[in-house]
Design a protein around this motif. Structure first.
Motif, PDB file in Angstrom:
ATOM      1  N   LEU A   1      -1.301  -2.887 -14.366  1.00 39.95           N
ATOM      2  CA  LEU A   1      -0.195  -1.946 -14.527  1.00 39.95           C
ATOM      3  C   LEU A   1       1.018  -2.715 -15.003  1.00 39.95           C
ATOM      4  N   SER A   2       1.818  -2.082 -15.852  1.00 36.63           N
ATOM      5  CA  SER A   2       3.058  -2.714 -16.277  1.00 36.63           C
ATOM      6  C   SER A   2       3.971  -2.903 -15.078  1.00 36.63           C
ATOM      7  N   ARG A   3       4.931  -3.799 -15.218  1.00 34.85           N
ATOM      8  CA  ARG A   3       5.836  -4.075 -14.103  1.00 34.85           C
ATOM      9  C   ARG A   3       6.545  -2.799 -13.640  1.00 34.85           C
ATOM     10  N   THR A   4       7.018  -2.003 -14.582  1.00 37.09           N
ATOM     11  CA  THR A   4       7.752  -0.792 -14.214  1.00 37.09           C
ATOM     12  C   THR A   4       6.866   0.180 -13.443  1.00 37.09           C
ATOM     13  N   ARG A   5       5.655   0.415 -13.948  1.00 36.20           N
ATOM     14  CA  ARG A   5       4.761   1.361 -13.275  1.00 36.20           C
ATOM     15  C   ARG A   5       4.298   0.807 -11.931  1.00 36.20           C
ATOM     16  N   LEU A   6       4.071  -0.505 -11.862  1.00 38.38           N
ATOM     17  CA  LEU A   6       3.655  -1.106 -10.599  1.00 38.38           C
ATOM     18  C   LEU A   6       4.745  -0.970  -9.548  1.00 38.38           C
ATOM     19  N   GLU A   7       5.988  -1.238  -9.928  1.00 34.60           N
ATOM     20  CA  GLU A   7       7.085  -1.109  -8.968  1.00 34.60           C
ATOM     21  C   GLU A   7       7.212   0.324  -8.476  1.00 34.60           C
ATOM     22  N   MET A   8       7.069   1.295  -9.386  1.00 36.43           N
ATOM     23  CA  MET A   8       7.130   2.694  -8.977  1.00 36.43           C
ATOM     24  C   MET A   8       6.003   3.031  -8.014  1.00 36.43           C
ATOM     25  N   LEU A   9       4.784   2.563  -8.338  1.00 38.96           N
ATOM     26  CA  LEU A   9       3.641   2.841  -7.473  1.00 38.96           C
ATOM     27  C   LEU A   9       3.841   2.242  -6.093  1.00 38.96           C
ATOM     28  N   LEU A  10       4.302   0.998  -6.018  1.00 43.06           N
ATOM     29  CA  LEU A  10       4.508   0.356  -4.722  1.00 43.06           C
ATOM     30  C   LEU A  10       5.524   1.127  -3.878  1.00 43.06           C
ATOM     31  N   LYS A  11       6.564   1.637  -4.531  1.00 44.50           N
ATOM     32  CA  LYS A  11       7.562   2.411  -3.793  1.00 44.50           C
ATOM     33  C   LYS A  11       6.972   3.713  -3.259  1.00 44.50           C
ATOM     34  N   VAL A  12       6.106   4.332  -4.055  1.00 46.44           N
ATOM     35  CA  VAL A  12       5.451   5.553  -3.581  1.00 46.44           C
ATOM     36  C   VAL A  12       4.534   5.241  -2.405  1.00 46.44           C
ATOM     37  N   LEU A  13       3.761   4.167  -2.512  1.00 41.12           N
ATOM     38  CA  LEU A  13       2.885   3.775  -1.404  1.00 41.12           C
ATOM     39  C   LEU A  13       3.698   3.436  -0.159  1.00 41.12           C
ATOM     40  N   ASP A  14       4.865   2.852  -0.364  1.00 43.70           N
ATOM     41  CA  ASP A  14       5.772   2.550   0.753  1.00 43.70           C
ATOM     42  C   ASP A  14       6.246   3.837   1.408  1.00 43.70           C
ATOM     43  N   SER A  15       6.721   4.768   0.583  1.00 36.73           N
ATOM     44  CA  SER A  15       7.232   6.019   1.154  1.00 36.73           C
ATOM     45  C   SER A  15       6.132   6.826   1.829  1.00 36.73           C
ATOM     46  N   ASP A  16       4.886   6.634   1.367  1.00 36.07           N
ATOM     47  CA  ASP A  16       3.754   7.339   1.977  1.00 36.07           C
ATOM     48  C   ASP A  16       3.163   6.595   3.175  1.00 36.07           C
ATOM     49  N   GLY A  17       3.716   5.416   3.474  1.00 36.10           N
ATOM     50  CA  GLY A  17       3.291   4.688   4.665  1.00 36.10           C
ATOM     51  C   GLY A  17       2.099   3.778   4.490  1.00 36.10           C
ATOM     52  N   ALA A  18       1.596   3.624   3.253  1.00 38.31           N
ATOM     53  CA  ALA A  18       0.418   2.782   3.040  1.00 38.31           C
ATOM     54  C   ALA A  18       0.788   1.337   2.739  1.00 38.31           C
ATOM     55  N   ALA A  19       2.019   1.108   2.278  1.00 34.95           N
ATOM     56  CA  ALA A  19       2.518  -0.237   1.986  1.00 34.95           C
ATOM     57  C   ALA A  19       3.927  -0.343   2.538  1.00 34.95           C
ATOM     58  N   LYS A  20       4.409  -1.573   2.624  1.00 27.99           N
ATOM     59  CA  LYS A  20       5.760  -1.769   3.129  1.00 27.99           C
ATOM     60  C   LYS A  20       6.399  -2.953   2.423  1.00 27.99           C
ATOM     61  N   ARG A  21       7.634  -2.750   2.012  1.00 27.86           N
ATOM     62  CA  ARG A  21       8.388  -3.846   1.411  1.00 27.86           C
ATOM     63  C   ARG A  21       9.060  -4.644   2.513  1.00 27.86           C
TER      64      ARG A  21
END
Length: 705
Positions: A402-422
């Motif tokens: 994934l491009s950097r922009t799309r990856l960052e967006m995806l990680l933020k979504v996973l964070d907000s959904d509780g599957a990942a955390k920054r």
């Protein structure tokens, strides 16, 4: 939180609300009935509300007056989540007029954070404005947010439509607000506001923010704007559209905004208008923050005729006397279009709104649509990469395509959904299960196509244009007003499509001018060792390319369409008009030393075209054709991100067929068809340098935009 008191008695409460409004808006200001309905629901009933009202209606008055009333009752500060610094600045100034102390925490005032937090703790702050991205900052999230959640008097989500859909301007951090709202103590009112939302967006915002509990109040007003005069002017070519604008800009009232669909178009149109003697500036996502502030101030002070802008200038920019909005190219949806034209005529009797659509608009829409939410296998791959040991985004990028922009967006979504955390140091997995909502993403994609067609229908309609837009935005009063009586359809008064000959010629000359500078890559991506590529840090001086050139970008107004047809079409010789442009670019190249030879980069898809291009450049320049840098191995799979693109081409070229280059006394001109990520050219230039060339000058027909 202090309990409601006698002050919440409706007549007394309204009288006090009117007093606060006068401080905010000036003598004679009176609350609209819907404003009072919202204020009463928030202050007296402590409810949740979604307010969808047109730009200029007074949504900020609702939350500032409510804040004043709540603070007088002993409530804590209002937290306003706002998407833009420009919007925050306007809100702070407006709050001060009502005697409300508003502060902000953002990346531009880091040195003030400790003092701001202390003032909040001391009860001296009435309003704290933060960006949605700040909510995902680990220090702010862990240190400040829990205190704010416990003590806030009200939460406001401004420009709430940003939570809806997925696209190039998606704000994934808005999704974190669902969890924030869920954690609020009982009785804390929540207000979400936006100027543009059809029924689909209203439902989506309500679901995404978790506002559906407790029967939220939804207030939707008419989107009629009696100052706007809507028109469409259809012209065949970009040069005609630019020429039309240049010949009529002085006739448009006051100062305004010219919107374009791409950054390159904004910069090129602004440069052309300046050449024609107009005081204009460009304003895009790439504009330096200080330059943005200066441009906003110049437009507010009427020191420029227009800002030529992308959608980066929109939400939060408040100029009540903005006289016109012109679009060179149609936005992809009526929602986006109305959002942008809503900037005009807020305090005027008459404002011009003109759309000049282009045939290339749909290609641009399709490109931005391609940045949609990733398919499930890539999301699962991302989740599999994460563990309880923090990984940086750059490290994750080497393992997920994934491009950097799309990856960052995806990680933020996973964070907000509780599957990942920054966390400090990067991203970790929470181990929580995660559901891929394929149905929602399919629904968004289908809705996007419907809304794109609606914009095409708006351009072609023979009914009232404002009524058409209001119906598309599900305006509850649209059927009551079938004709605005002001647009070009209603009045029959249309802008002439005639273009001043001199302006048209100047525009055609400007956009036909070939030549774009391409900066060389100077740094290898981080984490390449994770994919078996031993490249790191700065590219050494003996391996780096010089500044390069292309005829144009694929997204350019002028050369874009022609180049797209050439580099995506059949394997055919380069036509004469393109070769003429090549000559023009080479003649105008201010290189430190003239090239002494040409090397082509071999192509698996258009070998004859690339061979023809390299030979013709050598013939025209009377330079020796030193050979072709042939790719070896299978064609690498298409990759989306920088690290994986580099990994795919890191060992792709064989220089054994080239003659010895270490005896050359000047640079080599290295020729390709398209420069995309830049890694193919970077690796090829490095190979040629390592083969002995003292310098490499990259040249290609086109660069992706």
């Amino acid at each position: 939180m202090a309990p409601p008191t006698a002050a919440t008695h409706a007549p007394a409460l309204r009288d006090r609300a009117e007093e606060l409004l006068v401080g905010l808006a000036g003598p004679g200001a009176r609350l609209r009935e819907d404003q009072w309905t919202a204020i009463h629901a928030l202050v007296a009933e402590r409810r949740r509300a979604l307010v969808v009202q047109r730009t200029g209606w007074g949504k900020s008055a609702v939350y500032f007056v409510s804040t004043g009333l709540l603070r007088e009752q002993g409530a804590g500060p209002t937290v306003i989540v706002s998407p833009l610094l420009a919007l925050m600045r306007n809100q702070i100034e407006a709050a001060a007029r009502a005697g409300i102390n508003a502060v902000t925490v953002n990346s531009a005032n880091v040195d003030d954070w400790d003092a701001t937090y202390a003032a909040i703790d001391a009860g001296e702050v009435d309003v704290l404005l933060v960006s949605p991205e700040r909510l995902n900052n680990p220090d702010f999230r862990d240190r400040v947010l829990p205190r704010l959640t416990a003590s806030a008097g009200m939460l406001v989500v401004d420009e709430a439509h940003c939570v809806s859909d997925w696209g190039h301007d998606f704000r994934p951090d808005y999704r974190r607000l669902r969890n924030l709202i869920a954690d609020l103590p009982d009785g804390i009112p929540v207000l979400a506001t936006t100027a543009t939302a059809n029924d689909r967006v209203v439902v989506d915002v309500t679901e995404q923010l978790g506002l559906s509990s407790g029967e939220p109040l939804v207030l939707r007003g008419t989107l009629d704007r009696d100052s706007l005069r809507l028109s469409v002017v259809r012209l065949a070519t970009p040069a005609q559209r630019m020429g039309w604008l240049a010949s009529r800009l002085d006739d448009l009232p006051g100062a305004g905004i010219v919107y374009t669909l791409t950054i390159q178009a904004a910069e090129e149109v602004a440069a052309f208008l300046r050449e024609r003697g107009y005081a204009v500036a460009s304003y895009t996502g790439k504009t330096d923050p200080d330059a943005r502030l200066a441009a906003e101030a110049d437009l507010l002070g009427n020191r420029v005729k227009a800002l030529v802008a992308t959608s980066a200038l929109g939400m939060g920019f408040d100029k009540p006397d903005l006289g016109f909005v012109v679009h060179l190219g149609a936005p992809a949806s009526p929602v986006a279009y109305y959002q942008q034209i809503g900037r005009a005529g807020r305090a005027l009797d008459h404002a011009e709104v003109v759309l000049l659509p282009g045939r290339e608009d749909r290609d641009i829409w399709n490109y931005f649509a391609s940045l949609a939410f990733p398919p499930e296998p890539l999301v699962r791959q991302t989740l599999d990469v994460l563990s309880d040991a923090p990984l940086s985004t750059a490290s994750i990028e080497t393992r997920v395509d994934l491009s950097r922009t799309r990856l960052e967006m995806l990680l933020k979504v996973l964070d907000s959904d509780g599957a990942a955390k920054r966390v400090k140091g990067g991203w970790i997995s929470t181990g929580e299960p995660w559901f891929y909502d394929a149905e929602r993403h399919q629904r968004i994609a289908a809705a996007r196509k419907v809304e794109q067609q609606a914009m095409l229908d708006y351009i072609a309609t023979d009914r009232c244009r404002l009524a058409f837009l209001r119906a598309q935005l599900d305006d509850p009063g649209a059927d009551d007003d079938p004709r605005c009586g002001r647009c070009d359809v209603c009045t029959g008064q249309v802008f002439s499509p005639e273009v001043d000959a001199a302006a048209a010629t100047a525009a055609a000359t400007r956009i036909a001018r070939p030549g774009v500078v391409v900066a060389p890559r100077k740094q290898w991506p981080s984490g390449m060792k994770d994919v078996g590529v031993p490249l790191a840090g700065r590219i050494s001086a003996g391996e780096v390319a010089e500044e390069g050139r292309v005829i144009g970008r694929l997204s350019d107004i002028g050369w874009g369409t022609r180049l797209r047809e050439l580099v995506t079409g059949d394997d055919q010789p380069v036509p004469k008009d393109v070769l003429d442009a090549v000559v023009t670019v080479l003649k105008g190249w201010d290189w430190a030393a003239r090239p002494v030879g040409v090397v082509g980069i071999g192509s698996r898809t258009r070998p004859h075209q690339l061979d023809h291009l390299a030979r013709r450049i050598a013939d025209i320049g009377r330079l020796p054709l030193l050979g072709t840098l042939a790719p070896h191995g299978e064609r690498p799979p298409s990759r989306d991100n920088s690290a994986q693109r580099l990994a795919a081409v890191a060992d792709a070229f064989d220089t054994s067929s080239l003659p010895a280059l270490d005896g050359l006394d000047g640079p080599v001109l290295l020729v390709d068809d398209v420069i995309d990520s830049g890694w193919t050219m970077t690796v090829a230039a490095r190979a040629v340098r390592l083969a002995g060339a003292p310098a490499v000058l990259p040249f290609a027909l086109a660069q992706t935009g």
